[in-house]
Design a protein around this motif. Structure first.
Motif, PDB file in Angstrom:
ATOM      1  N   ARG A  92     -27.248  15.887  23.265  1.00  0.00           N
ATOM      2  CA  ARG A  92     -27.871  14.410  23.804  1.00  0.00           C
ATOM      3  C   ARG A  92     -27.196  13.880  24.963  1.00  0.00           C
ATOM      4  O   ARG A  92     -27.821  13.349  25.951  1.00  0.00           O
ATOM      5  CB  ARG A  92     -28.188  13.567  22.548  1.00  0.00           C
ATOM      6  CG  ARG A  92     -29.102  12.165  23.075  1.00  0.00           C
ATOM      7  CD  ARG A  92     -29.261  11.358  21.728  1.00  0.00           C
ATOM      8  NE  ARG A  92     -29.990  12.273  21.046  1.00  0.00           N
ATOM      9  CZ  ARG A  92     -30.343  11.764  19.597  1.00  0.00           C
ATOM     10  NH1 ARG A  92     -29.676  10.706  19.091  1.00  0.00           N
ATOM     11  NH2 ARG A  92     -30.979  12.515  18.920  1.00  0.00           N
ATOM     12  N   TYR A  93     -25.827  13.971  24.807  1.00  0.00           N
ATOM     13  CA  TYR A  93     -24.962  13.333  25.980  1.00  0.00           C
ATOM     14  C   TYR A  93     -24.434  14.325  26.847  1.00  0.00           C
ATOM     15  O   TYR A  93     -23.683  13.917  27.809  1.00  0.00           O
ATOM     16  CB  TYR A  93     -23.861  12.641  25.273  1.00  0.00           C
ATOM     17  CG  TYR A  93     -24.277  11.332  24.468  1.00  0.00           C
ATOM     18  CD1 TYR A  93     -24.037  10.058  25.249  1.00  0.00           C
ATOM     19  CD2 TYR A  93     -24.931  11.211  23.257  1.00  0.00           C
ATOM     20  CE1 TYR A  93     -24.421   8.698  24.444  1.00  0.00           C
ATOM     21  CE2 TYR A  93     -25.206  10.146  22.682  1.00  0.00           C
ATOM     22  CZ  TYR A  93     -25.077   8.780  23.299  1.00  0.00           C
ATOM     23  OH  TYR A  93     -25.350   7.599  22.765  1.00  0.00           O
ATOM     24  N   CYS A 110     -25.605  15.511  29.440  1.00  0.00           N
ATOM     25  CA  CYS A 110     -25.991  15.006  30.783  1.00  0.00           C
ATOM     26  C   CYS A 110     -25.152  13.983  31.450  1.00  0.00           C
ATOM     27  O   CYS A 110     -24.961  14.035  32.835  1.00  0.00           O
ATOM     28  CB  CYS A 110     -27.395  14.388  30.877  1.00  0.00           C
ATOM     29  SG  CYS A 110     -27.602  12.851  29.699  1.00  0.00           S
ATOM     30  N   MET A 132     -29.237   6.052  24.737  1.00  0.00           N
ATOM     31  CA  MET A 132     -29.834   7.326  24.273  1.00  0.00           C
ATOM     32  C   MET A 132     -30.603   7.018  22.731  1.00  0.00           C
ATOM     33  O   MET A 132     -29.912   6.567  21.826  1.00  0.00           O
ATOM     34  CB  MET A 132     -28.631   8.191  23.911  1.00  0.00           C
ATOM     35  CG  MET A 132     -27.635   8.516  25.279  1.00  0.00           C
ATOM     36  SD  MET A 132     -28.678   8.980  26.622  1.00  0.00           S
ATOM     37  CE  MET A 132     -27.758  10.605  27.210  1.00  0.00           C
ATOM     38  N   PHE A 134     -28.777   6.988  32.185  1.00  0.00           N
ATOM     39  CA  PHE A 134     -28.856   8.231  31.269  1.00  0.00           C
ATOM     40  C   PHE A 134     -29.906   7.557  30.067  1.00  0.00           C
ATOM     41  O   PHE A 134     -29.326   6.733  29.407  1.00  0.00           O
ATOM     42  CB  PHE A 134     -27.632   8.814  31.099  1.00  0.00           C
ATOM     43  CG  PHE A 134     -26.725   9.324  31.910  1.00  0.00           C
ATOM     44  CD1 PHE A 134     -26.914  10.510  32.559  1.00  0.00           C
ATOM     45  CD2 PHE A 134     -25.977   8.418  32.640  1.00  0.00           C
ATOM     46  CE1 PHE A 134     -26.111  11.094  33.455  1.00  0.00           C
ATOM     47  CE2 PHE A 134     -25.240   8.890  33.715  1.00  0.00           C
ATOM     48  CZ  PHE A 134     -25.235  10.167  33.940  1.00  0.00           C
ATOM     49  N   ASN A 187     -32.300   8.961  26.846  1.00  0.00           N
ATOM     50  CA  ASN A 187     -32.724   9.854  26.248  1.00  0.00           C
ATOM     51  C   ASN A 187     -34.162   9.370  25.236  1.00  0.00           C
ATOM     52  O   ASN A 187     -33.949   8.373  24.767  1.00  0.00           O
ATOM     53  CB  ASN A 187     -31.564  10.359  24.957  1.00  0.00           C
ATOM     54  CG  ASN A 187     -32.164  11.439  24.093  1.00  0.00           C
ATOM     55  OD1 ASN A 187     -32.877  11.208  23.261  1.00  0.00           O
ATOM     56  ND2 ASN A 187     -31.785  12.548  24.297  1.00  0.00           N
ATOM     57  N   VAL A 229     -32.930  18.963  25.270  1.00  0.00           N
ATOM     58  CA  VAL A 229     -32.047  18.724  24.206  1.00  0.00           C
ATOM     59  C   VAL A 229     -32.423  19.994  22.976  1.00  0.00           C
ATOM     60  O   VAL A 229     -33.731  20.023  22.670  1.00  0.00           O
ATOM     61  CB  VAL A 229     -31.932  17.523  23.591  1.00  0.00           C
ATOM     62  CG1 VAL A 229     -31.107  17.333  22.454  1.00  0.00           C
ATOM     63  CG2 VAL A 229     -31.460  16.350  24.532  1.00  0.00           C
ATOM     64  N   GLU A 236     -37.329  16.514  22.606  1.00  0.00           N
ATOM     65  CA  GLU A 236     -36.308  15.384  23.157  1.00  0.00           C
ATOM     66  C   GLU A 236     -35.786  15.786  24.481  1.00  0.00           C
ATOM     67  O   GLU A 236     -35.337  16.870  24.716  1.00  0.00           O
ATOM     68  CB  GLU A 236     -35.153  15.291  21.991  1.00  0.00           C
ATOM     69  CG  GLU A 236     -34.228  14.357  22.004  1.00  0.00           C
ATOM     70  CD  GLU A 236     -33.098  14.130  21.113  1.00  0.00           C
ATOM     71  OE1 GLU A 236     -32.013  13.620  21.535  1.00  0.00           O
ATOM     72  OE2 GLU A 236     -33.220  14.851  20.191  1.00  0.00           O
ATOM     73  N   SER A 261     -33.226  14.105  27.818  1.00  0.00           N
ATOM     74  CA  SER A 261     -32.325  13.041  28.235  1.00  0.00           C
ATOM     75  C   SER A 261     -32.705  13.332  29.867  1.00  0.00           C
ATOM     76  O   SER A 261     -32.520  13.997  30.500  1.00  0.00           O
ATOM     77  CB  SER A 261     -30.793  13.534  28.188  1.00  0.00           C
ATOM     78  OG  SER A 261     -30.454  13.425  26.867  1.00  0.00           O
TER      79      SER A 261
END
Length: 228
Positions: free
Chosen positions: A33-34, A36, A112, A139, A141, A203, A220, A222
């Motif tokens: 998820r993170y 990016c 997120m 950012f 998500n 993701v 999902e 991002s």
């Protein structure tokens, strides 16, 4: 149920990372998820960052170690910390109301799996645009209800699940998600708010397939957004 108890209950279901090292590894792994954030920022040490709905203490501590300035905001911050020392700057903030941050004050804003939990997406994106610096990056998500999985669920007459499979047993309606998004509507909402989507990060697994058609194959996504 009023706003804060609703969010406090949802916060109790958020799993915590083991330690800061796991948070670092997560940010370096494509498909997470993170990822990016790591991929899009070359020099975080020179930037001021804000994470909305931070969820993980360990991840927030890692962000505090890599950004020049870092702050976390969550209506359930005190519940998540549960008396523990944070190790980073934070405040309890109801994101459904006006955000207590100055205009054009953040180089980086991270949200997120947050906006789908908030009451009004127009308000969320509008406030995001307001606090982001002209040269900043956001950012965000979000679950994608346009995914083939959700389309198949609807075709069978089922709720298009965008959270965890056991949401009903937990008595947490679709993980507390109040809104659904598609890639097209995220772009539309961003443009309406004075933002633009500059990058999309799938993701999960099978990234090669998801990159071919994110709107169909990603459950999902991002998003990286900048001022339009």
């Amino acid at each position: 149920m009023s706003t804060k108890p609703f969010y406090d209950r949802n916060a109790a279901f958020v799993p915590e990372l083991q330690d800061v090292e796991q948070a670092r590894a997560e940010l370096l792994t494509p498909g997470t998820r993170y990822f990016c954030v790591t991929d899009a920022l070359s020099d975080p040490g020179s930037l001021s960052a804000l994470e909305l709905g931070f969820g993980s203490i360990m991840r927030a501590r890692y962000f505090a170690s890599i950004f020049g300035k870092f702050e976390a905001a969550d209506i359930s911050a005190s519940v998540l910390l549960d008396g523990r020392d944070a190790g980073f700057s934070y405040r309890d903030v109801n994101l459904d109301e006006g955000w207590p941050f100055e205009d054009s004050s953040a180089d980086v804003v991270m949200a997120m799996m947050v906006f789908e939990h908030l009451f009004d997406p127009f308000h969320s994106f509008g406030e995001l645009a307001r606090i982001l610096k002209p040269s900043g990056k956001a950012f965000v998500n979000l679950p994608n209800v346009g995914s083939i999985k959700c389309r198949w669920d609807l075709l069978r007459g089922r709720l298009p699940m965008t959270s965890t499979a056991d949401w009903f047993e937990l008595r947490q309606w679709d993980g507390g998600h109040l809104h659904y998004f598609t890639v097209g509507e995220v772009r539309r909402l961003a443009a309406f708010s004075g933002l633009k989507v500059t990058q999309i990060y799938p993701v999960g697994g099978r990234l090669w397939l998801k990159k071919l058609w994110p709107g169909l194959f990603c459950h999902e996504i991002s998003y990286v957004l900048e001022k339009a």
